[in-house]
Scaffold this motif. Structure first.
Motif, short mmCIF file in Angstrom:
data_model
loop_
_atom_site.label_atom_id
_atom_site.label_comp_id
_atom_site.label_asym_id
_atom_site.label_seq_id
_atom_site.Cartn_x
_atom_site.Cartn_y
_atom_site.Cartn_z
N LEU A 65 0.86 -1.18 0.00
CA LEU A 65 0.00 0.00 0.00
C LEU A 65 0.89 1.23 0.00
CD1 LEU A 65 -2.96 1.15 0.33
CD2 LEU A 65 -2.44 1.29 2.78
N LEU A 66 0.51 2.23 -0.80
CA LEU A 66 1.21 3.51 -0.83
C LEU A 66 0.26 4.57 -0.30
CD1 LEU A 66 3.53 4.90 -3.55
CD2 LEU A 66 1.62 6.31 -2.78
N VAL A 67 0.71 5.33 0.69
CA VAL A 67 -0.10 6.37 1.33
C VAL A 67 0.48 7.74 0.99
CG1 VAL A 67 -1.03 7.26 3.48
CG2 VAL A 67 -0.65 4.79 3.22
N GLY A 68 -0.29 8.55 0.29
CA GLY A 68 0.11 9.91 -0.01
C GLY A 68 -0.16 10.81 1.19
N ALA A 69 0.88 11.14 1.94
CA ALA A 69 0.79 12.06 3.07
C ALA A 69 1.70 13.25 2.78
CB ALA A 69 1.21 11.35 4.36
N ASP A 70 1.71 13.66 1.51
CA ASP A 70 2.68 14.65 1.02
C ASP A 70 2.10 16.04 0.84
OD1 ASP A 70 1.22 13.32 -0.96
OD2 ASP A 70 2.80 13.44 -2.46
N GLY A 71 1.09 16.38 1.63
CA GLY A 71 0.65 17.76 1.76
C GLY A 71 -0.16 18.30 0.61
N VAL A 72 -0.37 19.63 0.67
CA VAL A 72 -1.28 20.28 -0.27
C VAL A 72 -0.82 20.14 -1.72
CG1 VAL A 72 -0.13 22.50 0.07
CG2 VAL A 72 -2.49 22.45 -0.75
N GLY A 73 0.48 20.07 -1.97
CA GLY A 73 0.98 19.90 -3.33
C GLY A 73 1.19 18.45 -3.70
N SER A 74 0.45 17.56 -3.09
CA SER A 74 0.65 16.11 -3.19
C SER A 74 0.85 15.58 -4.61
CB SER A 74 -0.54 15.38 -2.56
OG SER A 74 -0.47 13.99 -2.79
N ALA A 75 2.02 14.97 -4.83
CA ALA A 75 2.27 14.30 -6.10
C ALA A 75 1.42 13.04 -6.23
CB ALA A 75 3.75 13.94 -6.20
N VAL A 76 1.11 12.41 -5.11
CA VAL A 76 0.26 11.22 -5.14
C VAL A 76 -1.15 11.59 -5.58
CG1 VAL A 76 -0.64 9.28 -3.82
CG2 VAL A 76 1.66 10.13 -3.35
N ARG A 77 -1.70 12.68 -4.99
CA ARG A 77 -3.05 13.09 -5.36
C ARG A 77 -3.13 13.48 -6.83
NH1 ARG A 77 -3.46 17.71 -2.83
NH2 ARG A 77 -3.09 18.89 -4.73
N ARG A 78 -2.12 14.16 -7.35
CA ARG A 78 -2.17 14.58 -8.75
C ARG A 78 -2.30 13.38 -9.68
NH1 ARG A 78 1.93 18.25 -7.14
NH2 ARG A 78 3.54 16.94 -8.09
#
Length: 377
Positions: free
Chosen positions: A147-160
Motif C-alpha cells: 500500500l502507498l499512502v500519499g501524506a505529502d501535503g497540499v501539493g501532493s504528487a500522489v493526489r495529482r
C-alpha cells in the motif's frame, strides 16, 4: 505487509508511529533533504478527536514528553480594534493544547530513523500485476510495498496522479505568517485562547506558544534518545492584508516594512510584535482549501491529511484531522495484519469515513474564516 508513506510531515509520521506499534513494516520517503530543511515554525492547536488519535499512535513512553512540550490552549477569544479596545467575543474554547509544529514533528520522528529516507521526491507510482505498488523517485530509486499512502501535503504528487481532477482553491488576497519571541509585555496580547485584531482595512490573528518546559531540556530528562530543537516560546500571528496590496516585496525585511506602514498608528504593542518578528520563521501566507471529491474506487494507493482535504486554519482542524486519518488508517491496517480483513476492503472503509469527516471539517473551517479575516468597515 509493507506500507510506503510518501511525506514525513506530522500526519505521515503519526501513521508510521502507529504502524510500528502494530508490528507493520512501514517505510517513509520524504522529498526534503532532512528534518531541518523546511520552514515549520508555527503554533497549532490539537484537541478532541485529533489529540486522542495522536496519543493512540504515539508510543506511550513519549506521552509525558508530548505533554511537557505543549502549552495552554484555552480561554476567551476577544476581538479587538487596532488600539486593543475589545469590540466583540468569539466565545471561549477549553479543549486541547498548543504545540509547535516543528517540535512536534521531531517528537514524531523518534525511533523512525531507520525507516525514513530523505531526498526522495516521488515522480510516479506503478500498480503492479502481483498486487503491489512501486514508487519511483526523482533520484532513480524505487520502493515497493502493498500500500502507498500519499501524506505529502497540499501539493501532493500522489493526489495529482490518483485524482487528476481534484482541485485546491487558493483564496484571494495576501497574508503573512509571523513569529515573534514571547515577552511578558507581548504575552498580554493573548490573554486566552487567541485574539483577533480588526483594523480599518486589515485584520490579524494572534496566538501564544508558551512551552510548559523548553523542548530540548524536557527531552533530555524524559526521553534522552529523542532530540528536540531548542525552540523558545513565541507569539504566532497571521495578518490578512488589504485588497489594495496586490503583491508582496521580496524578502522578509521589506515585507515587514510594508506591514509596519499598513499598521502605522496602531497600538504600540502590535507595532512591536511586527518589528521584532523572526526573519527565519516568518513568511507570506496563502490560504486554500480542497473541493470535495467522491470516493475514487479503492486501489493500493490512498491519501491522508492535507493531501486530500486541506483546509483554512480558521477551524483549527487541519492537524487534528490528519491525526484522525492516521489513527483510523492504522486501525484498519492492523485488522489486515491480524488477518481480520483483506487489504482493499479495509482501505475502502478508511477512505469513505475519512472523506465524510474530512470534508465536513473543510466546510466548518470555511464557515469560520470570515471571523478572522474580515476587517472593520
Amino acid at each position: 505487509m509493507r506500507v510506503l508513506v510518501i511525506g514525513a510531515g506530522i500526519g505521515g509520521l503519526c501513521l508510521a508511529q502507529g504502524l510500528v506499534q502494530a508490528g507493520i513494516d512501514v517505510r517513509i520517503h520524504e522529498r526534503e533533504a532532512g528534518a531541518h530543511s523546511r520552514y515549520q515554525g508555527f503554533r497549532i492547536g490539537i484537541g478532541g478527536a485529533g489529540l486522542a488519535a495522536l496519543r493512540e499512535c504515539l508510543p506511550r513512553r513519549l506521552h509525558g514528553l508530548l505533554e511537557a512540550t505543549t502549552g495552554e490552549l484555552s480561554g476567551e477569544r476577544p476581538i479587538v480594534d487596532q488600539h486593543l479596545n475589545v469590540i466583540g467575543q468569539l466565545g471561549p474554547i477549553d479543549d486541547g493544547m498548543a504545540t509547535d509544529r516543528h517540535v512536534l514533528r521531531h517528537l514524531l520522528l523518534a525511533g523512525l530513523s531507520d525507516r525514513i529516507e530523505y531526498g526522495r521526491r516521488l515522480v510516479e507510482y506503478v500498480e503492479l500485476p502481483d498486487d503491489t505498488v512501486r514508487a519511483v523517485f526523482a533520484d532513480g530509486g524505487t520502493a515497493t510495498g502493498d500500500l502507498l499512502v500519499g501524506a505529502d501535503g497540499v501539493g501532493s504528487a500522489v493526489r495529482r496522479r490518483l485524482l487528476p481532477d481534484a482541485s485546491v482553491v487558493t483564496l484571494g488576497g495576501n497574508g503573512l505568517l509571523g513569529r515573534t519571541p514571547l515577552t511578558e509585555r507581548l504575552a498580554g496580547l493573548v490573554p486566552g485562547f487567541g485574539t483577533v485584531v480588526r483594523g480599518p482595512d486589515m485584520s490579524m490573528l494572534l496566538g501564544k506558544m508558551e512551552f510548559r518546559r523548553p523542548p530540548h531540556l524536557a527531552a533530555a530528562e524524559l526521553a534522552p534518545d529523542v532530540e528536540l530543537p531548542a525552540t523558545e516560546s513565541y507569539l504566532r500571528w497571521a495578518a490578512f492584508l488589504p485588497e489594495r496590496v496586490e503583491r508582496l516585496p521580496d524578502g522578509w525585511a521589506a515585507t515587514r516594512d510594508l506591514l509596519l506602514t499598513l499598521i502605522d498608528g496602531w497600538h504600540p504593542d502590535l507595532v512591536e510584535l511586527v518589528e521584532r518578528s523572526d526573519v527565519v520563521n516568518s513568511s507570506p501566507l496563502k490560504v486554500g482549501y480542497a473541493r470535495p471529491v467522491p470516493h475514487w474506487g479503492t486501489r493500493r494507493v490512498t491519501l491522508l491529511g492535507d493531501a486530500v482535504h486541506v483546509m483554512p486554519p480558521s477551524g483549527g482542524q487541519g492537524a487534528n484531522t490528519a491525526f484522525r486519518d492516521a489513527a483510523l488508517l492504522c486501525r484498519r491496517l492492523t485488522e489486515v495484519h491480524r488477518g481480520e480483513s483483506d487489504l482493499l476492503p479495509a482501505v475502502e472503509r478508511y477512505e469513505r469515513e475519512m472523506l465524510d469527516y474530512g470534508f465536513a471539517a473543510v466546510a466548518r473551517s470555511l464557515e469560520a474564516l470570515p471571523n478572522f479575516t474580515v476587517a472593520n468597515r
